[in-house]
Design an enzyme around this catalytic site. Structure first.
Site, PDB file in Angstrom:
ATOM      1  N   SER A 143       0.883  -1.356  -0.288  1.00  0.00           N
ATOM      2  CA  SER A 143      -0.170   0.014   0.506  1.00  0.00           C
ATOM      3  C   SER A 143       0.601   1.122  -0.394  1.00  0.00           C
ATOM      4  O   SER A 143       1.748   1.213   0.925  1.00  0.00           O
ATOM      5  CB  SER A 143      -1.055   0.258   1.601  1.00  0.00           C
ATOM      6  OG  SER A 143      -2.033   1.289   1.620  1.00  0.00           O
ATOM      7  N   TYR A 156      -1.652  -0.452  10.199  1.00  0.00           N
ATOM      8  CA  TYR A 156      -1.816  -1.279   8.574  1.00  0.00           C
ATOM      9  C   TYR A 156      -0.592  -0.878   8.168  1.00  0.00           C
ATOM     10  O   TYR A 156      -0.211  -1.811   7.229  1.00  0.00           O
ATOM     11  CB  TYR A 156      -2.725  -0.468   7.962  1.00  0.00           C
ATOM     12  CG  TYR A 156      -2.795  -0.460   6.770  1.00  0.00           C
ATOM     13  CD1 TYR A 156      -3.561  -2.329   6.198  1.00  0.00           C
ATOM     14  CD2 TYR A 156      -2.547  -0.200   5.568  1.00  0.00           C
ATOM     15  CE1 TYR A 156      -3.862  -1.874   4.806  1.00  0.00           C
ATOM     16  CE2 TYR A 156      -2.911   0.499   3.981  1.00  0.00           C
ATOM     17  CZ  TYR A 156      -3.778  -1.009   4.329  1.00  0.00           C
ATOM     18  OH  TYR A 156      -3.792  -1.114   3.174  1.00  0.00           O
TER      19      TYR A 156
END
Length: 268
Positions: A143, A156
């Site tokens: 990401s 995350y």
């Protein structure tokens, strides 16, 4: 003949968003697909869609935060279709969007279970079956949030950073067995995007304008074709790569600093 004819693929989190788009396009290209999904209703719906497209698919209830569940999904794929050629580690469990100092050990543990550990477990379980087939393709998910240090995503970002390191290590070590390991860093209209559009009117337009291509990406049309490429013979000499499939967002980056930071700080 499709690009994935004869390919057995397992896609985690295939019940919606990017995973659904990948599962559908894999079936269009001739793959036999295991829809490894936690939500049974969504998972079965995607299997029905794949069958309507003329593909062969199987739903397996899977909690990627549970090692035994992940291993069971891999084994079911092999038992049902005779082997495994492609593993797509897409699923993760969203966590509360709070500042780093408000993240708890429990939040971090659950996030790492469904990102770092889920990917590790699935790759370890798939490894002997790839070797038995003479090779295979692992497609992990990274990401841009980890690159930009996205606010309120500390757990995350940790999980995704670990996955990128694992992708590099596995590509380096498993290449001798013709096992290719790559990652996609996407920006697409998945479940999180749909939620943000509901919560923030005009978000879709703002999201599009943040990218050089000036549009929003979509799972099946924009992200899934890159997964097909990485799973197919076209990418037979590609490993250890992280491919940004984000309309150029990685070039400009983005500012995720909350507009109400003073109010959030007052809570701590």
């Amino acid at each position: 003949m499709g690009l994935m004819e004869g390919n057995v693929a397992l896609v985690t989190g295939a019940g919606a968003g990017i995973g659904r788009g990948i599962a559908r396009l894999f079936c269009r290209e001739g793959a036999q697909v295991v829809v490894a999904e936690f939500d049974a209703e969504r998972g079965r719906a995607v299997v029905a869609e794949c069958e309507e497209l003329g593909g062969s698919a199987l739903f397996v209830h899977t909690d990627v935060g549970d090692k035994a569940s992940v291993e069971r999904a891999i084994q079911t794929a092999v038992d049902t279709f005779g082997g495994l050629d492609t593993l797509v580690n897409n699923a993760f469990a969203p966590s509360p969007e709070v500042l780093l100092e408000q993240k708890t050990d429990a939040i971090l543990a659950r996030t790492l279970d469904t990102t770092m550990w889920a990917t590790w477990w699935a790759m370890q379980a798939a490894y002997p079956h790839f070797r038995a087939r003479g090779g295979g393709s692992v497609i992990n998910f990274y990401s841009i949030d980890a690159d930009t240090g996205a606010w309120r995503h500390a757990d995350y970002n940790m999980g995704k950073s670990a996955i990128r390191g694992l992708t590099h290590s596995a590509a380096s070590e498993w290449g001798r067995f013709n096992i290719r390991v790559n990652a996609i860093a996407p920006a697409a209209a998945g479940l999180s995007f749909e939620r943000l559009c509901r919560e923030h009117p005009g978000f879709e337009k703002v999201s599009a304008s943040a990218k050089p291509l000036n549009r929003v990406g979509y799972p099946e049309e924009d992200i899934a074709p890159v997964a097909v490429f990485l799973a197919s013979r076209m990418a037979g000499f590609v490993t250890g790569q992280t491919i940004n499939v984000d309309g150029g967002l990685h070039l400009w980056g983005f500012n995720s600093k909350p507009g109400n930071l003073e109010a959030l700080d007052a809570l701590t």
